[in-house]
Design an enzyme around this catalytic site. Structure first.
Site, PDB file in Angstrom:
ATOM      1  N   HIS B   7       0.834  -1.212   0.000  1.00 14.26           N
ATOM      2  CA  HIS B   7       0.000   0.000   0.000  1.00 14.26           C
ATOM      3  C   HIS B   7       0.863   1.254   0.000  1.00 14.26           C
ATOM      4  O   HIS B   7       2.052   1.206   0.305  1.00 14.26           O
ATOM      5  CB  HIS B   7      -0.954   0.037   1.205  1.00 14.26           C
ATOM      6  CG  HIS B   7      -0.279   0.100   2.540  1.00 14.26           C
ATOM      7  ND1 HIS B   7       0.044  -1.013   3.284  1.00 14.26           N
ATOM      8  CD2 HIS B   7       0.142   1.160   3.286  1.00 14.26           C
ATOM      9  CE1 HIS B   7       0.625  -0.645   4.418  1.00 14.26           C
ATOM     10  NE2 HIS B   7       0.708   0.673   4.444  1.00 14.26           N
ATOM     11  N   HIS B  79       4.025   7.117   3.734  1.00 13.99           N
ATOM     12  CA  HIS B  79       4.975   6.010   3.577  1.00 13.99           C
ATOM     13  C   HIS B  79       4.506   5.047   2.495  1.00 13.99           C
ATOM     14  O   HIS B  79       3.363   5.109   2.039  1.00 13.99           O
ATOM     15  CB  HIS B  79       5.210   5.265   4.910  1.00 13.99           C
ATOM     16  CG  HIS B  79       4.054   4.475   5.430  1.00 13.99           C
ATOM     17  ND1 HIS B  79       3.169   4.961   6.361  1.00 13.99           N
ATOM     18  CD2 HIS B  79       3.642   3.202   5.159  1.00 13.99           C
ATOM     19  CE1 HIS B  79       2.260   4.028   6.639  1.00 13.99           C
ATOM     20  NE2 HIS B  79       2.530   2.958   5.927  1.00 13.99           N
ATOM     21  N   GLU B 130       7.920   0.906   4.941  1.00 14.19           N
ATOM     22  CA  GLU B 130       7.434  -0.172   5.801  1.00 14.19           C
ATOM     23  C   GLU B 130       7.634  -1.485   5.056  1.00 14.19           C
ATOM     24  O   GLU B 130       7.394  -1.561   3.845  1.00 14.19           O
ATOM     25  CB  GLU B 130       5.941   0.023   6.096  1.00 14.19           C
ATOM     26  CG  GLU B 130       5.348  -1.040   7.012  1.00 14.19           C
ATOM     27  CD  GLU B 130       3.850  -0.829   7.300  1.00 14.19           C
ATOM     28  OE1 GLU B 130       3.210  -0.028   6.600  1.00 14.19           O
ATOM     29  OE2 GLU B 130       3.341  -1.478   8.238  1.00 14.19           O
TER      30      GLU B 130
END
Lengths: 134, 134
Positions: B7, B79, B130
């Protein structure tokens, strides 16, 4: 209207080092650098299994990412590009909803040779959005 | 090491308005808002054909996106999350390459119930990365 996420663009000051980060440290497949003087950037594509990351380094005078890198000297997330089927229909729908299309409102030929438009970040939660006709 | 882009996260100050932007103006499929108090955010998922956008609004005191929104009051790209097969192997490879893992270096349970780590933006071209084990 939105189909796939075409790419996420990350502006960088040092393309060679950024490419090494993705290739050597993160173990991703990366392309050779491609100079796109008409777009004011040199780009490296990071190929993920479902989409790609574009690492953009300024090229020449007046690069569209120069001001961003002045504000963000470490680089950073610059824009996201969503695919649409019909960019003129998308533009008209967006304008009818009050969203601002950057420039003169006419699609330009983007870095992949397809028609693109950019939308005003203030209308989309501080995020620069590119639309590309697939 | 990197597989799919799981994502892209966009931090927003007004989740309802951001959701309306994606649903009504951009014509995307969006989820109901989900409060994740243990992560300090409320999230709406924007479902694209190949990945998703996560719209994040701060929830409660000490939200991990509060400082970002102070610096970026319109919101913005926060992010990117990449999938890896083995997060401990990924961590060890990253540390061996000199990349800094945030926190104590141990994977935490992320917003999707999977083990995640965050990498230092200064080591990745100003981008908060991430990693999520799939």
């Amino acid at each position: 209207m939105l189909k796939r996420l075409n790419h996420v663009a990350i502006a960088v000051t040092d393309l060679e080092s950024a490419t090494a980060n993705y290739r050597d440290t993160l173990g991703a497949r990366v392309s050779e650098p491609q100079a796109l003087p008409e777009h004011g950037v040199t780009v490296v594509f990071v190929e993920l299994d479902n989409t790609k990351i574009e690492l953009l380094e300024p090229l020449g005078e007046g690069s569209p990412i120069a001001a961003f890198l002045e504000k963000n000297p470490s680089g950073g997330l610059h824009h996201v590009c969503y695919e649409v089927e019909d960019i003129l229909a998308a533009r008209d729908q967006l304008k009818a909803k009050g969203a601002r299309v950057l420039g003169d409102g006419e699609p330009k030929t983007g870095a992949h040779g397809k028609p693109v438009l950019f939308l005003h970040p203030k209308d989309f939660n501080g995020t620069l959005v590119e639309l590309e006709q697939i």
